[in-house]
Structures are given as C-alpha cells and as structure tokens.
Enzyme design. Structure first.
Site, PDB file in Angstrom:
ATOM      1  CG  PHE A   1      -1.855   1.220   1.201  1.00  0.00           C
ATOM      2  CD1 PHE A   1      -2.983   1.231   0.390  1.00  0.00           C
ATOM      3  CD2 PHE A   1      -1.593   2.338   1.973  1.00  0.00           C
ATOM      4  CE1 PHE A   1      -3.831   2.333   0.344  1.00  0.00           C
ATOM      5  CE2 PHE A   1      -2.436   3.450   1.939  1.00  0.00           C
ATOM      6  CZ  PHE A   1      -3.565   3.446   1.128  1.00  0.00           C
TER       7      PHE A   1
ATOM      8  CG  ASP B   1       5.437   3.709   1.800  1.00  0.00           C
ATOM      9  OD1 ASP B   1       5.445   4.293   2.903  1.00  0.00           O
ATOM     10  OD2 ASP B   1       4.428   3.638   1.069  1.00  0.00           O
TER      11      ASP B   1
ATOM     12  CE  LYS C   1      -1.053   5.445   7.910  1.00  0.00           C
ATOM     13  NZ  LYS C   1      -0.702   4.979   6.575  1.00  0.00           N
TER      14      LYS C   1
HETATM   15  C1  LIG Z   1      -0.919   5.244   5.181  1.00  0.00           C
HETATM   16  C2  LIG Z   1       0.101   4.866   4.197  1.00  0.00           C
HETATM   17  C3  LIG Z   1       0.233   5.587   3.001  1.00  0.00           C
HETATM   18  C4  LIG Z   1      -0.692   6.711   2.602  1.00  0.00           C
HETATM   19  O1  LIG Z   1      -0.692   7.759   3.525  1.00  0.00           O
HETATM   20  P1  LIG Z   1      -1.879   8.844   3.505  1.00  0.00           P
HETATM   21  O2  LIG Z   1      -1.408   9.891   4.491  1.00  0.00           O
HETATM   22  O3  LIG Z   1      -3.125   8.148   3.933  1.00  0.00           O
HETATM   23  O4  LIG Z   1      -1.962   9.378   2.133  1.00  0.00           O
HETATM   24  C5  LIG Z   1       1.250   5.206   2.136  1.00  0.00           C
HETATM   25  N1  LIG Z   1       2.079   4.191   2.428  1.00  0.00           N
HETATM   26  C6  LIG Z   1       1.970   3.488   3.578  1.00  0.00           C
HETATM   27  C7  LIG Z   1       2.942   2.384   3.851  1.00  0.00           C
HETATM   28  C8  LIG Z   1       0.968   3.791   4.493  1.00  0.00           C
HETATM   29  O5  LIG Z   1       0.847   3.076   5.610  1.00  0.00           O
END
Ligand SMILES: *Cc1c(COP(=O)(O)O)cnc(C)c1O
Length: 386
Positions: free
Chosen positions: A133, A218, A247
């Site tokens: 994700f 990421d 986050k």
């Molecule tokens: C939450 C998340 C995203 C997206 O972040 P948003 O602030 O919701 O756009 C991207 N990559 C990872 C691994 C995430 O956990």
C-alpha cells in the site's frame, strides 16, 4: 438525527459510517461523545505517536499557530529548517528533504523523483509488491498492489510490475537494467502488519544496487519509533535511495516527507515539484515536538511486554502475533476480525479490524506498561465475545 446519521447524509460514502464518534483524548485514553472512555490501541492509524493532548505537542503547536501559521514556499521559516536538519541527523547519512502534507503526497514526490531518474537513464518500469500500500493518489495508487482499490482507477501512467512480497528470487527476476525503482515497505502495514523473511530488505538493496535501480523505502507507517527504531530500515542495516515518511511524524498534525539520499537528494531541479501547504510552520513545530519526545527505550520496553503478554495467551481464536515494536497484528484462526474489533470496543479498547483474519494494534508510543497489561488481561474475554 444523531451524529452518525448526519455524517452519512453529509459525506461521500467512501468510508462508510465509523463505529465510534470521538470527542476528546488525553494520553492513550479517548472519550466518545457519550463520555465513554476507551484505551486507544490504534492511535489514528499509527499517527498519534505522543498520544492525545501531549503537553509538548500542545505547547509547540499553540505557540507556532499564535506566531506564524503559514508562509507558503515563497518564504522560508525556521521550524522547517530545524525539522529537515533533525531528520537528517536521525538518518545519519547525506540526504535532502522535501516536505508535504500526507503519505500519498510523500510517495508522489518519490515517484516524480524516480521519473526524473528514468528520464536521465532511459529506464522504463517500476517494481512494487503484491498487497503493498502506497496511497490513493494516482502515482501512489499505480504502485499499490491491492487490486480491489487499484484496478478500477486504471489505466495508470506507468508500467508497474508486481512481485510477491518477501520473495527475494522473484524480486531478482523482476529487476533488470531497465527497472527505474523498487517501492517497498520494510514491513507491510495495510496488508496486515506483515514483516518479510529475515534478509529480504538487504536482498532488495543488493538487487537494486546491482541493476542500478532505485530502492524506495515507504516508511510512512513504520518510521518515527514505531518499530523501536527511528526508521525500520536502520534495523535492517540498509540505506535506501529514497525514503518516504508521514503518519507518526506529526503526532496528529498533517505532514509528510520525501528524503533523497546522496545524489538522489538533488534530482529535482528548481520548479520540478512543490506544495503550498507542505512544511507549514505548525506541522513542522508538531513534528519537532514528536521527534523530541519519542523515547525509543520506552517503546522497546512496552513493546516487549505487549508482545510477551499476547504470545502467552492461549485461546482457540488466536493463531498468533506478528509485527515489529508497537505495531502488531493479532492473527485469528477465523475471518472474524470485525467481531473482535466490536467486542474490544464494547470492553473499552479501540483496535482495528485490518484484514478479515488480522487485528491491528498501533498504540501511541507513550502507552504505559499498566495500559498494555490491561489489554493483555482483557483480550481472552474479548475473543470469547467476538
Ligand atoms: C498510510 C500509508 C500511506 C498513505 O498515507 P496517507 O497519508 O493516507 O496518504 C502510504 N504508504 C503506507 C505504507 C501507508 O501506511
């Protein structure tokens, strides 16, 4: 009409109606609009690093909003410089920072950096992991390996090839001299808090280096102390080429960051990218408060206690526990995570039914040993009622 009905009428249906309406929080406790307290074991999806209403965060944000709330990128301000320097200091490697407002924007920046790299080197495709994700905007979504949220919004502007997460041989076969970059989470978050096999991230580093492809880590969910390290890649002994954060960085204020290491930190030229709100002084002040108050020793201690407590539970529904640090999934024998979430809520604990058979725990990093113990003690009863 109650708040839930008003929510349903006023908002697009993309979220459904959330099960609890929260009114306030303090530390790791939140109260709903009827005054019922809950122990917050999800922290706004690994965001509320310092819990709720932490005095340092309140002070930093209040002072900054009363001093200077916004400049745009037409003017610079000290909090953004302090924050970028602090991140570079924690990373301990030569790098440059770009600040934005969210996770998906951090990945858009990373994606555009990679496109610059592709143009310079004539490379043509990306590699990412199945079930990975990376966000909801089109660049980040094109790299997201979850067909249910991706496919209907295609076709995408780039060729992305997906490989099974954790399979180093599959990764090696997919990454040729034509590959631009590999996007990977050090532990997959939304897929169910799934750590890869030992050595996978190191293998990804070797494979990308050998092919001249960029390794993009990421760490939007995994960084800022969540795993007991400032950044999960540091525990693997691996430095990526590009790193994305969001986050937990702002402790609840919206902020994201894209970091380019070494020569990749200067791939963008003047005018290549930007954000009106990115790195605004209030969010930077919040992030500085977070980075100044996360205690990695404490995270490791309470994480060990939580994991030990959970692993000692014998219950017919509980198959096991996986994850890193204060970022765990309770793995169930049956696809009844929604029932577990509801039973936990009734018992005064907020957890997240992440996958049908996995319940996510990502509490504030300031959770106490006593709070951890109260959940461990309550869990068998919660599972009985799921
Ligand atoms: C939450 C998340 C995203 C997206 O972040 P948003 O602030 O919701 O756009 C991207 N990559 C990872 C691994 C995430 O956990």
């Amino acid at each position: 009409m109650n708040l839930y009905e008003r929510f349903e009428k006023a908002f697009m249906p993309n979220y459904g109606v959330p099960p609890v309406a929260l009114a306030r929080g303090e530390g790791c406790t939140v109260w709903d609009v009827d005054g019922k307290p809950y122990l917050d074991l999800i922290g706004g999806i690994a965001v509320s690093s310092l819990g709720h209403a932490h005095p340092a965060l309140v002070e930093a944000v209040s002072r900054q909003v009363a001093t200077l709330a916004h400049t745009s990128n037409l003017f610079l301000h000290e909090p953004e410089v302090l924050l970028a320097e602090k991140l570079l200091d924690l990373l301990g490697a030569p790098a440059r920072v770009f600040l934005c407002n969210s996770g998906t924007e951090a990945n858009e920046a990373a994606y555009k950096l990679c496109v610059k790299y592709a143009k310079a080197t004539g490379r043509s495709y990306f590699v990412a992991a199945e079930n990975g994700f990376h966000g909801r905007t089109i660049g980040a979504l094109s790299l997201t390996g979850k067909p249910s949220i991706r496919e209907q919004f295609g076709p995408f502007p780039v060729d992305v090839r997906f490989v099974p997460y954790g399979d180093a041989d599959a990764l090696k076969n997919a990454v040729t001299d034509d590959c631009i970059a590999v996007f990977l989470e050090p532990t997959q978050g939304e897929a169910g808090v799934v750590p890869p096999p030992e050595g996978y991230f190191q293998a990804a580093r070797e494979i990308t280096s050998a092919a001249g492809a960029l390794l993009v880590a990421d760490e939007i969910q995994s960084a800022i102390g969540r795993t007991g390290h400032w950044f999960a890649h540091q525990a693997e002994g691996v430095t990526p080429d590009v790193l994305t954060l969001a986050k937990g960085l702002g402790g609840g204020l919206p902020i994201g960051a894209c970091v380019g290491f070494g020569e990749h930190g200067t791939l963008f030229e003047k005018g290549d990218h930007g954000s009106t709100f990115g790195g605004n002084p209030v969010s930077c002040a919040a992030a500085l408060a977070v980075l100044g108050n996360v205690d990695l020793e404490h995270v490791r201690e309470v994480a060990a206690r939580l994991r030990g407590g959970l692993e000692a539970i014998r219950h017919p529904l509980l198959k096991g526990v996986r994850g890193r640090g204060l970022w765990l999934a309770l793995v169930l024998h049956e696809p009844v995570s929604a029932g577990v979430q509801k039973a936990a809520q009734d018992a005064g604990f907020l957890v997240n039914a992440l996958q049908p058979d996995a319940v996510r725990l990502a509490p504030p990093l300031v959770i106490t040993a006593e709070q951890v113990q109260s959940f461990v003690d309550a869990l068998p009863g919660v599972l009985d009622h799921a």
